[in-house]
Design a protein around this motif. Structure first.
Motif, PDB file in Angstrom:
ATOM      1  N   TYR A  27      16.890  37.262   0.782  1.00 57.20           N
ATOM      2  CA  TYR A  27      15.550  37.151  -0.033  1.00 57.20           C
ATOM      3  C   TYR A  27      15.401  38.580  -0.459  1.00 57.20           C
ATOM      4  CZ  TYR A  27      10.725  36.591  -1.130  1.00 57.20           C
ATOM      5  OH  TYR A  27       9.662  36.574  -1.856  1.00 57.20           O
ATOM      6  N   LYS A  31      15.010  39.954  -4.338  1.00 57.50           N
ATOM      7  CA  LYS A  31      13.803  40.779  -4.679  1.00 57.50           C
ATOM      8  C   LYS A  31      13.941  42.032  -5.362  1.00 57.50           C
ATOM      9  CE  LYS A  31      11.559  36.901  -4.498  1.00 57.50           C
ATOM     10  NZ  LYS A  31      11.101  36.403  -5.851  1.00 57.50           N
ATOM     11  N   LYS A  36      11.437  44.100  -7.860  1.00 56.49           N
ATOM     12  CA  LYS A  36       9.996  43.458  -7.673  1.00 56.49           C
ATOM     13  C   LYS A  36       9.613  44.315  -5.976  1.00 56.49           C
ATOM     14  CE  LYS A  36       9.612  38.985  -9.399  1.00 56.49           C
ATOM     15  NZ  LYS A  36       9.557  37.420  -9.238  1.00 56.49           N
ATOM     16  N   GLN A  37       8.689  44.845  -5.815  1.00 52.93           N
ATOM     17  CA  GLN A  37       8.130  45.681  -5.133  1.00 52.93           C
ATOM     18  C   GLN A  37       7.269  44.807  -4.096  1.00 52.93           C
ATOM     19  OE1 GLN A  37       9.256  49.007  -4.362  1.00 52.93           O
ATOM     20  NE2 GLN A  37      10.314  48.761  -6.310  1.00 52.93           N
ATOM     21  N   LEU A  38       7.954  44.382  -2.747  1.00 54.19           N
ATOM     22  CA  LEU A  38       7.366  43.682  -1.827  1.00 54.19           C
ATOM     23  C   LEU A  38       6.896  44.477  -0.586  1.00 54.19           C
ATOM     24  CD1 LEU A  38       9.703  40.639  -1.562  1.00 54.19           C
ATOM     25  CD2 LEU A  38       7.378  40.696  -2.599  1.00 54.19           C
ATOM     26  N   SER A  39       5.514  44.111  -0.302  1.00 60.23           N
ATOM     27  CA  SER A  39       4.906  44.652   1.075  1.00 60.23           C
ATOM     28  C   SER A  39       5.608  43.551   1.993  1.00 60.23           C
ATOM     29  CB  SER A  39       3.470  44.518   1.253  1.00 60.23           C
ATOM     30  OG  SER A  39       3.034  43.239   0.845  1.00 60.23           O
ATOM     31  N   ARG A  41       3.789  42.162   4.176  1.00 57.13           N
ATOM     32  CA  ARG A  41       2.976  40.941   4.534  1.00 57.13           C
ATOM     33  C   ARG A  41       3.362  39.945   3.261  1.00 57.13           C
ATOM     34  NH1 ARG A  41       1.115  38.088   7.803  1.00 57.13           N
ATOM     35  NH2 ARG A  41       0.342  39.947   8.835  1.00 57.13           N
ATOM     36  N   LYS A  42       3.648  40.429   2.051  1.00 59.79           N
ATOM     37  CA  LYS A  42       4.001  39.529   0.724  1.00 59.79           C
ATOM     38  C   LYS A  42       5.264  38.852   1.126  1.00 59.79           C
ATOM     39  CE  LYS A  42       3.518  37.892  -3.215  1.00 59.79           C
ATOM     40  NZ  LYS A  42       4.441  36.587  -3.315  1.00 59.79           N
ATOM     41  N   ALA A  43       6.216  39.517   1.710  1.00 57.00           N
ATOM     42  CA  ALA A  43       7.377  38.982   2.037  1.00 57.00           C
ATOM     43  C   ALA A  43       7.306  37.843   3.120  1.00 57.00           C
ATOM     44  CB  ALA A  43       8.413  40.022   2.387  1.00 57.00           C
ATOM     45  N   ASP A  45       4.644  36.087   3.781  1.00 63.12           N
ATOM     46  CA  ASP A  45       4.086  35.026   2.869  1.00 63.12           C
ATOM     47  C   ASP A  45       5.053  34.125   2.212  1.00 63.12           C
ATOM     48  OD1 ASP A  45       1.825  35.642   4.579  1.00 63.12           O
ATOM     49  OD2 ASP A  45       0.825  36.606   2.661  1.00 63.12           O
ATOM     50  N   ASP A  46       5.854  34.743   1.670  1.00 65.02           N
ATOM     51  CA  ASP A  46       6.843  34.065   0.874  1.00 65.02           C
ATOM     52  C   ASP A  46       8.009  33.426   1.755  1.00 65.02           C
ATOM     53  OD1 ASP A  46       5.581  34.928  -1.426  1.00 65.02           O
ATOM     54  OD2 ASP A  46       7.128  36.323  -1.976  1.00 65.02           O
ATOM     55  N   THR A  51       5.452  38.737  10.265  1.00 65.66           N
ATOM     56  CA  THR A  51       6.346  40.143   9.794  1.00 65.66           C
ATOM     57  C   THR A  51       7.100  40.675  10.966  1.00 65.66           C
ATOM     58  OG1 THR A  51       4.140  41.059  10.938  1.00 65.66           O
ATOM     59  CG2 THR A  51       4.239  40.788   8.406  1.00 65.66           C
TER      60      THR A  51
END
Length: 266
Positions: A27, A31, A36-39, A41-43, A45-46, A51
């Motif tokens: 994943y 991305k 796409k820049q993912l924090s 936390r966002k990663a 959640d997705d 974390t």
């Protein structure tokens, strides 16, 4: 293989990741390729994971944490893009240069031929529906090509080469009035011999060659000379514009014959 898949395999090599961890890695790579820049936390959640799970994957891969892994992944993607750009640039230059060279050589060839030679050739194939072909060495490729093309337009053709005996050539040529010969150098002994036989028999002779000053060229009634970049070095096996330009010349002459109504497309 997809680029992202290659990255994935590089990362998991010799690493003991379970399927859930592999899914996380896959994943993150996808991305990054989507720019796409993912924090973290966002990663998380997705992916519906913690974390901590993501950090554990990064550490299993040999990194101190998520930030170091993402930095490394970014470098890999950038290096790959730069490498592909260099490869494209490395191909583009020689490609454009060769294309230009081939085109220029053909222009020189066609300008040097002159309209009279083309007119004379068209006249001969208009009044002779039976044509004898003779090719030497690699030039048999051209001989076979033009013979097959004329055959499709209803001509009766015979094709001989330097592997055929003098007796076979002598016997077969009796029923023809036109001989078309292909010889790059124009100095092959068997070619010179066959053209002389044809002339003694009263046949019109047409030569396609790379050497307009050859012995055969001096003997033939009509000569089409294609510029041969190896004419001085005699390195005939070098890849040059000669072969492709010869085929282009043949096709252009055939198109002219069709436009004149000498040959009809079915």
């Amino acid at each position: 293989m997809e680029k992202s898949e290659k990255f994935f395999l590089d990362y998991i090599h010799d690493k003991d990741l379970n399927q859930s961890e592999k899914d996380i890695l896959s994943y993150l790579i996808e991305k990054k390729f989507e720019n796409k820049q993912l924090s973290i936390r966002k990663a998380a959640d997705d992916l519906f994971v913690s974390t901590t799970s993501i950090i554990r994957v990064c550490k299993k891969l040999g990194f101190s944490g998520y930030s170091e892994f993402i930095y490394n992944l970014g470098l890999k993607v950038t290096q790959m893009a730069d490498s592909e750009s260099e490869t494209i640039a490395g191909i583009h230059g020689p490609y454009e240069q060769t294309l230009k060279e081939f085109g220029e050589n053909f222009k020189i060839t066609f300008k040097a031929i002159g309209e009279k030679n083309i007119e004379d050739f068209l006249h001969e194939i208009e009044r002779n529906k039976m044509v004898y072909f003779y090719g030497a060495g690699f030039s048999t490729l051209f001989s076979n090509y033009l013979a097959k093309k004329l055959e499709l337009f209803g001509y009766y053709v015979s094709n001989a080469s330097t592997s055929d005996s003098r007796a076979i050539f002598f016997n077969n040529i009796q029923k023809y009035n036109l001989l078309i010969v292909f010889s790059r150098s124009g100095e092959t002994g068997k070619v010179i011999e066959k053209v002389q036989i044809a002339k003694d028999k009263g046949l019109k002779t047409v030569l396609f060659t790379g050497n307009s000053k050859s012995t055969t060229a001096q003997m033939a009634d009509i000569v089409f000379s294609v510029l041969d970049p190896t004419i001085e070095s005699q390195r005939e096996f070098q890849v040059t514009s000669f072969e492709s330009n010869m085929f282009m010349l043949i096709d252009i002459i055939l198109i002219l014959a069709i436009k004149r109504g000498i040959m009809k497309e079915y």
